[in-house]
Write a protein that holds these residues in place. Structure first.
Motif, short mmCIF file in Angstrom:
data_model
loop_
_atom_site.label_atom_id
_atom_site.label_comp_id
_atom_site.label_asym_id
_atom_site.label_seq_id
_atom_site.Cartn_x
_atom_site.Cartn_y
_atom_site.Cartn_z
N VAL A 200 51.50 40.15 31.26
CA VAL A 200 50.51 39.33 32.17
C VAL A 200 51.28 38.39 33.04
CG1 VAL A 200 48.49 37.95 32.27
CG2 VAL A 200 48.70 39.83 30.39
N GLY A 201 50.63 38.32 34.20
CA GLY A 201 51.20 37.47 35.24
C GLY A 201 49.96 36.61 35.81
N ILE A 202 50.14 35.07 35.88
CA ILE A 202 48.95 34.58 36.42
C ILE A 202 49.49 33.49 37.45
CG2 ILE A 202 47.05 33.01 36.03
CD1 ILE A 202 47.16 34.04 33.14
N HIS A 203 48.78 33.71 38.55
CA HIS A 203 49.24 32.67 39.71
C HIS A 203 47.92 32.26 40.25
CE1 HIS A 203 51.05 30.61 43.16
NE2 HIS A 203 50.47 31.40 43.93
N MET A 204 47.90 30.81 40.94
CA MET A 204 46.76 30.44 41.55
C MET A 204 46.95 30.45 43.13
SD MET A 204 44.45 26.83 40.71
CE MET A 204 46.03 26.07 41.04
N GLY A 205 46.03 30.98 43.97
CA GLY A 205 46.48 30.96 45.29
C GLY A 205 45.44 31.77 46.05
N ASP A 206 45.51 31.67 47.52
CA ASP A 206 44.50 32.33 48.33
C ASP A 206 44.74 33.70 48.30
OD1 ASP A 206 43.50 29.76 49.11
OD2 ASP A 206 44.82 29.65 50.61
N ILE A 207 43.37 34.52 48.24
CA ILE A 207 43.56 35.83 48.41
C ILE A 207 42.76 36.39 49.63
CG2 ILE A 207 43.96 36.22 46.01
CD1 ILE A 207 41.07 36.78 45.71
N VAL A 208 42.84 37.61 50.00
CA VAL A 208 42.18 38.45 50.87
C VAL A 208 41.17 39.62 50.27
CG1 VAL A 208 42.06 39.64 52.95
CG2 VAL A 208 43.66 37.78 52.77
N GLY B 51 36.47 45.96 48.62
CA GLY B 51 36.69 45.87 47.02
C GLY B 51 37.95 45.73 46.64
N ASP B 52 38.85 45.52 47.26
CA ASP B 52 40.38 45.42 46.74
C ASP B 52 40.87 43.87 47.41
OD1 ASP B 52 42.49 45.85 45.44
OD2 ASP B 52 43.28 47.28 46.55
N ILE B 53 41.91 43.11 46.43
CA ILE B 53 42.22 42.03 46.88
C ILE B 53 43.86 41.88 47.39
CG2 ILE B 53 40.48 40.81 45.58
CD1 ILE B 53 42.60 40.52 43.23
N PHE B 54 43.94 41.12 48.34
CA PHE B 54 45.57 41.18 48.73
C PHE B 54 45.99 39.65 49.05
CE2 PHE B 54 43.28 44.88 50.19
CZ PHE B 54 44.04 45.94 50.15
N GLY B 55 47.05 39.59 49.32
CA GLY B 55 47.70 38.15 49.76
C GLY B 55 48.83 37.72 48.98
N ASP B 56 49.37 36.52 49.51
CA ASP B 56 50.52 36.19 48.60
C ASP B 56 50.38 35.83 47.25
OD1 ASP B 56 52.34 36.36 50.67
OD2 ASP B 56 52.07 34.36 51.29
N GLY B 57 48.91 35.46 46.89
CA GLY B 57 48.63 35.06 45.38
C GLY B 57 48.68 36.23 44.64
N VAL B 58 48.30 37.28 45.23
CA VAL B 58 48.30 38.80 44.39
C VAL B 58 49.93 39.16 44.11
CG1 VAL B 58 47.68 41.14 44.30
CG2 VAL B 58 46.04 39.33 45.20
N ASN B 59 50.57 38.96 45.18
CA ASN B 59 52.21 39.46 45.36
C ASN B 59 52.79 38.64 44.20
OD1 ASN B 59 51.74 41.59 47.30
ND2 ASN B 59 52.13 39.78 48.81
N MET C 257 44.31 44.33 37.97
CA MET C 257 44.16 43.09 38.79
C MET C 257 43.03 42.60 38.40
SD MET C 257 45.95 41.10 40.58
CE MET C 257 47.42 42.03 41.27
N VAL C 258 42.97 41.16 38.04
CA VAL C 258 41.50 40.56 37.77
C VAL C 258 41.70 39.29 38.57
CG1 VAL C 258 40.01 39.73 35.86
CG2 VAL C 258 41.38 41.69 35.30
N GLU C 259 40.40 39.07 39.22
CA GLU C 259 40.27 37.70 39.50
C GLU C 259 39.34 36.69 38.95
OE1 GLU C 259 38.16 35.77 44.00
OE2 GLU C 259 38.17 37.97 43.45
N PHE C 260 39.94 35.47 38.68
CA PHE C 260 39.03 34.58 38.06
C PHE C 260 38.66 33.53 38.96
CE2 PHE C 260 40.92 37.10 34.42
CZ PHE C 260 40.03 36.86 33.30
N ALA C 261 37.29 32.80 38.73
CA ALA C 261 37.09 31.65 39.68
C ALA C 261 37.84 30.33 39.02
CB ALA C 261 35.58 31.20 39.54
N SER C 262 38.35 30.30 37.83
CA SER C 262 38.92 29.20 37.08
C SER C 262 40.25 29.68 36.63
CB SER C 262 38.23 28.77 36.07
OG SER C 262 38.74 27.83 35.02
#
Length: 207
Positions: free
Chosen positions: A38-46, A50-58, A1-6
């Motif tokens: 690879v799956g990519i979505h844009m949305g809010d995360i928690v 050091g880990d990320i959660f939320g609907d965007g991740v799901n 899982m990788v988080e991008f600002a853009s």
């Protein structure tokens, strides 16, 4: 899982990574290849510990499951955001049911780049059934650039004079002058222009 600002950076990274892997494994047997989805979505995360959660991740995880090996699937949000910003085409695959995601999500698959098949090499020109002559442009050896026109004129006059002989096949001026200011082996020129010199060929220059 990788988080991008853009999201543009996210999709650009994904396409470059998949292309690099495909190039690396191109000659490998299917059993030894490593292919990623690879799956990519844009949305809010928690972010927590050091880990990320939320609907965007799901949603991103579910999109990954829809992608083919070596492929990329994105949500409609991503497709709309990158439209016109990246040279990428998409295939609309509708709104498939995503596990544990209540609301419908339209999904797009990144279209594979169409690679044109290699064109067949051009057929060799048939050799004429009579002696063929190619008059190459003369080299201006005078050191005076204004004599260049004079040197070209001599070559053109020779081509015109030889073309009056029906027993000779004379290569056109435009074809011969493509070799102007180029250092090319005479035998190679003969093959390319279908001219077959007889005897010894001496270079000429204008003074």
């Amino acid at each position: 899982m990788v988080e991008f600002a853009s999201v543009v950076d996210a999709l650009r990274c994904a396409t470059e990574v998949q292309a690099a892997i495909a190039e690396r494994d191109g000659a490998a047997s299917p059993d030894s290849r490593i292919e990623f989805r690879v799956g990519i979505h844009m949305g809010d995360i928690v972010v927590e510990d050091g880990d990320i959660f939320g609907d965007g991740v799901n949603i991103a995880a579910r999109l990954e499951g829809l992608a083919e090996p070596g492929g990329i699937c994105v949500s409609a949000r991503v497709q709309e955001e990158v439209a016109g910003k990246l040279d990428i085409a998409f295939d609309d695959i509708g709104e498939p049911e995503l596990k544990n995601i209540a609301r419908p999500v339209r999904v797009y698959r990144v279209a594979a780049r169409r690679v044109a098949p290699p064109s067949a090499p051009p057929a060799a020109l048939p050799l004429p059934d009579k002696p063929s002559v190619a008059v190459l442009p003369f080299t201006n050896m005078s050191g005076d650039p204004e004599q260049e026109f004079f040197a070209d004129g001599i070559a053109e006059d020779v081509i015109t004079a030889l073309s009056r002989y029906p027993s000779l096949f004379v290569i056109a001026r435009n074809s011969c002058f493509t070799y102007k200011d180029r250092v090319v082996d005479v035998k190679q020129i003969g093959r390319e222009l279908c001219a077959r010199p007889a005897g010894r060929v001496e270079p000429l220059g204008s003074r």
